[in-house]
Scaffold this active site. Structure first.
Site, PDB file in Angstrom:
ATOM      1  N   HIS A 189     -16.503 -11.130   2.443  1.00  0.00           N
ATOM      2  CA  HIS A 189     -15.155 -10.570   2.620  1.00  0.00           C
ATOM      3  C   HIS A 189     -15.075  -9.226   1.895  1.00  0.00           C
ATOM      4  CE1 HIS A 189     -13.776 -14.436   4.151  1.00  0.00           C
ATOM      5  NE2 HIS A 189     -14.232 -15.051   3.081  1.00  0.00           N
TER       6      HIS A 189
ATOM      7  N   GLU B  52     -20.867 -15.449   0.470  1.00  0.00           N
ATOM      8  CA  GLU B  52     -19.492 -15.020   0.150  1.00  0.00           C
ATOM      9  C   GLU B  52     -19.515 -14.131  -1.089  1.00  0.00           C
ATOM     10  OE1 GLU B  52     -16.642 -18.248  -0.046  1.00  0.00           O
ATOM     11  OE2 GLU B  52     -14.976 -16.917   0.422  1.00  0.00           O
TER      12      GLU B  52
END
Lengths: 339, 339
Positions: free
Chosen positions: A8, A283
Site C-alpha cells: 500500500h 505489505e
C-alpha cells in the site's frame, strides 16, 4: 522474477492527507466548494517511494509490487458517495503516477468508492476506469464498509454480484481488504483485518459463490486470517455443512498471501495450503514495521521466511511469480515473463 | 491425570430446550407466567452424557472435563435481564447435576446472564452462586453479548472491572467465549468464535489490564483464534504500540486451549507459545464433529495431535494437568492431584 502482490502507498506525501482533511472538514462544516486533490510533484512522489518502499524492495530482491492506496485510509465508513468517489480517484491517480514513474517496479490495484449501505455503482465505475484507463491489475474490495460494525451483506449475497460480473469481465481479481476500524473493540491491524479475512473465507465456505462465478478470483490477505491455523476446523465445518471438500469448493478461486510475520506461521501456511494458492506478499511499510529482535530482520521481510521453508524451485517460482501471473493476468502485459 | 478444560453440554435433554423455547415465546407474546425449568430425571442426564461426552472421554483416555452450558445457546443477545438470569440458572443447574452424577468426570464452569447494554450485576451474582454454592471452577465471559454487533466496551474498559474483582476474589478464571451470531456476516463456529478470540487478545495487547489485576487469569479458547499463526504480527504490534514483550505484558495471565483440529495447527501452537500457557481441551461434541477422512480419527480428538507433537513428559504433564490446576485452582478440591 519476484512479484509482491500486496503493498500500500502508506508513504504518500503529506499534501495528499491534507486534501483528505479538507474533504472531511467540508463534510463537517458549512457547504464549501469541494477541495481539489493535492498538487504533488513527480519529485515528491519519487522521494516518497525511493526512500522506503523501493529501497526495501531492492534490498530484498523483489522486482515488482502490486501497489494500492493505503488500506486504513480508504475510510469507507464516511457515508457521502461524492466524497468517496473523489477520495478514491485521488488515491488511485496517485498510485497510477507511481506506476508511471516506476513502471517496472509497481503495478496498480485500486481503492473502490464504497460507502455503508450505498450501491456498488460508483465502485464498479472506478474499477473500470482504473483497469481500462490506468492499467491497473486488481482492486481492494471491502466486505465491511462500515468499519467494524459489519452492516453489509455477506460476500455471497447477490448484492455483490454486479461487482463480480465486472471483475470477471475485466479479468482482474479482488483482494478482500477492510479499512480503518470505527469500533473500539477492533484494533485495525491486530483484529479487524484478520477478522475480516477469517469472516470472508467462512462466508465462501457457507455459500456457493463460485458455482455462479467459476472464474472469479479472490485474494484473502494476511495469510488468510485465522484460516490456515484452523484448517482442520474449516475442513470439518465444510463437511458438517454438506459442502464439497475445500479444494473443490473454494480453493480453485481463493488465494492467500504470505503476509505472516514469522517463520512458524509461513511454515504452517505451506504445510496445509496448496502452493498454487499462495501468493508472495509482504505489505511492506504496512502493519508491522521495524526489526524483530529475535531474528535481527524486519518482521515484514517475508521473503526470508518463504526462502527458509525448504521449497523446491518449482514451488518457489509459483509462489514468487507464476501464481501472481495466473491470478492477476493483466500483469503479463505490464511485466512480460522472462522466457 | 488428563484434564480437558473446554467442553459444553451440547447434548442436554430436549426438555431443556423446550423450556428455553417457552421462555422466548413468553417474551414474544402476551405476558404469561414465566415458565419453569424442565423436569429432567437423573437417568435422562446420565444417558445424555454417557452415550456421547463421557463415551468419547473414556475412549480417548481423558479423565476430567471442565464442563459448561452450550456456548451457542447462551444467547446473550436476548435483552431481557430476568430471562437471562432464569436461563443461566437453569443451564448452570443442569451442568451442576452432571457434576454431581459424575463427580470424578466433570467440573462445572458457568454461563453468565449477560445482556447487550446491561449491567454486570446479575452476571456477578450468578458467578458467585455457581462458585460458592455449586462448586464451579470457572466461567464463560462473553465480550460481545450483542451476538456479532460488537456493541460492548472492550475487555480492558473499567466497565468490566467489577467482574474481574469477583473473579480474582473467587480465584477462578474466565474463558472468553462468545455465543450465537446474530450477524449474517459471521458464521458462529467458523468466524464469530475465532474473531472473538483474536479480538480479545488484541484488546489485552493494546491495554494494560493485568497491571490492575495481576492475578486475573483469562483463557482464550480455540487455540487463541488467529493469534499463534500471527505471533510475529502480535510481537511486532506490541513493539509498535510501545508495549512490553508479550511474555511480560499478557502471557502471565492469558492461556490458550488446544481446540485446533489438525496436527499442523497444534504443532504451530507449541512452536510459538510457551507450554505453560497451553491448556489441553477438545470442546468435544462442539463445533467440529465427525471423522477426518485424511486421518480416520475424529477432528476434535485433540489429544492425538498433542501426543504427536513430540513433547517430553514434563511438557505433557503441564499441558494435560498442571497448567489446568494452576489456572483453575478450585479443581484441586474436586480432583486432588495423585501424589
Amino acid at each position: 522474477m519476484i512479484i509482491d502482490c500486496h503493498g500500500h502507498y502508506t508513504t504518500a506525501p503529506a499534501a495528499h492527507q491534507a486534501f483528505r482533511d479538507a474533504q472531511l472538514a467540508g463534510l463537517a462544516g458549512p457547504r464549501r466548494p469541494a477541495p481539489e486533490p493535492a498538487r504533488i510533484s513527480d519529485d515528491e512522489i519519487r522521494e516518497s517511494i525511493e526512500t522506503t518502499q523501493l529501497k526495501l524492495l531492492r534490498e530484498r530482491g523483489v522486482d515488482l509490487m502490486i501497489f494500492s492506496p493505503q488500506a486504513s485510509a480508504m475510510a469507507h465508513h464516511v457515508p457521502d458517495p461524492a466524497t468517496a468517489v473523489a477520495w478514491s480517484r485521488a488515491c488511485n491517480d496517485l498510485v497510477h503516477r507511481v506506476t508511471e514513474l516506476f513502471p517496472r517496479r509497481f503495478a496498480g490495484a485500486c481503492q473502490l468508492p464504497q460507502t455503508p449501505g450505498g450501491t456498488l455503482d460508483d465502485a464498479i465505475g472506478e474499477l473500470r476506469r482504473c483497469v481500462t484507463q490506468l492499467g491497473f491489475v486488481g482492486c481492494n474490495l471491502n466486505p465491511d464498509p462500515s468499519g467494524g460494525h459489519w452492516t453489509a451483506k455477506p460476500l455471497t449475497d447477490r448484492f455483490w454480484y454486479p461487482m463480480y460480473e465486472a471483475l470477471v469481465e475485466l479479468d482482474v481479481p479482488a483482494m478482500i481488504h477492510v479499512s480503518a476500524s470505527c469500533n473500539p473493540n477492533f484494533h485495525a491491524l491486530g483484529a479487524h483485518y484478520l477478522n475480516a479475512d477469517t469472516t470472508a473465507f467462512m462466508q465462501l465456505v457457507q455459500g456457493d459463490l463460485f458455482a455462479d462465478f467459476p472464474t472469479l478470483r479472490l485474494v484473502i490477505p494476511h495469510g488468510g486470517g485465522a484460516v490456515p491455523y484452523h484448517w482442520g476446523r474449516y475442513r470439518g465445518l465444510a463437511d458438517r455443512l454438506g459442502r464439497p471438500p475445500l479444494g473443490e469448493h473454494v480453493m480453485r478461486n481463493v488465494f492467500f498471501d504470505t503476509c505472516v510475520y514469522h517463520q512458524a506461521g509461513i511454515d504452517l501456511l505451506y504445510r496445509v495450503v496448496d502452493v498454487d494458492n499462495i501468493l508472495f506478499a509482504s505489505e511492506l511499510h504496512g502493519a508491522v514495521r521495524g526489526v524483530d529482535p529475535e531474528t535481527g530482520h524486519h518482521w515484514d521481510d517475508t521473503k526470508r521466511y518463504v526462502d527458509n521453508v525448504g521449497l523446491g524451485p518449482e514451488a518457489l517460482a509459483r509462489t514468487y511469480e507464476l501464481n501472481a501471473r495466473r491470478v492477476y493476468p493483466r500483469l503479463n502485459a505490464i511485466a512480460p515473463a522472462v522466457p
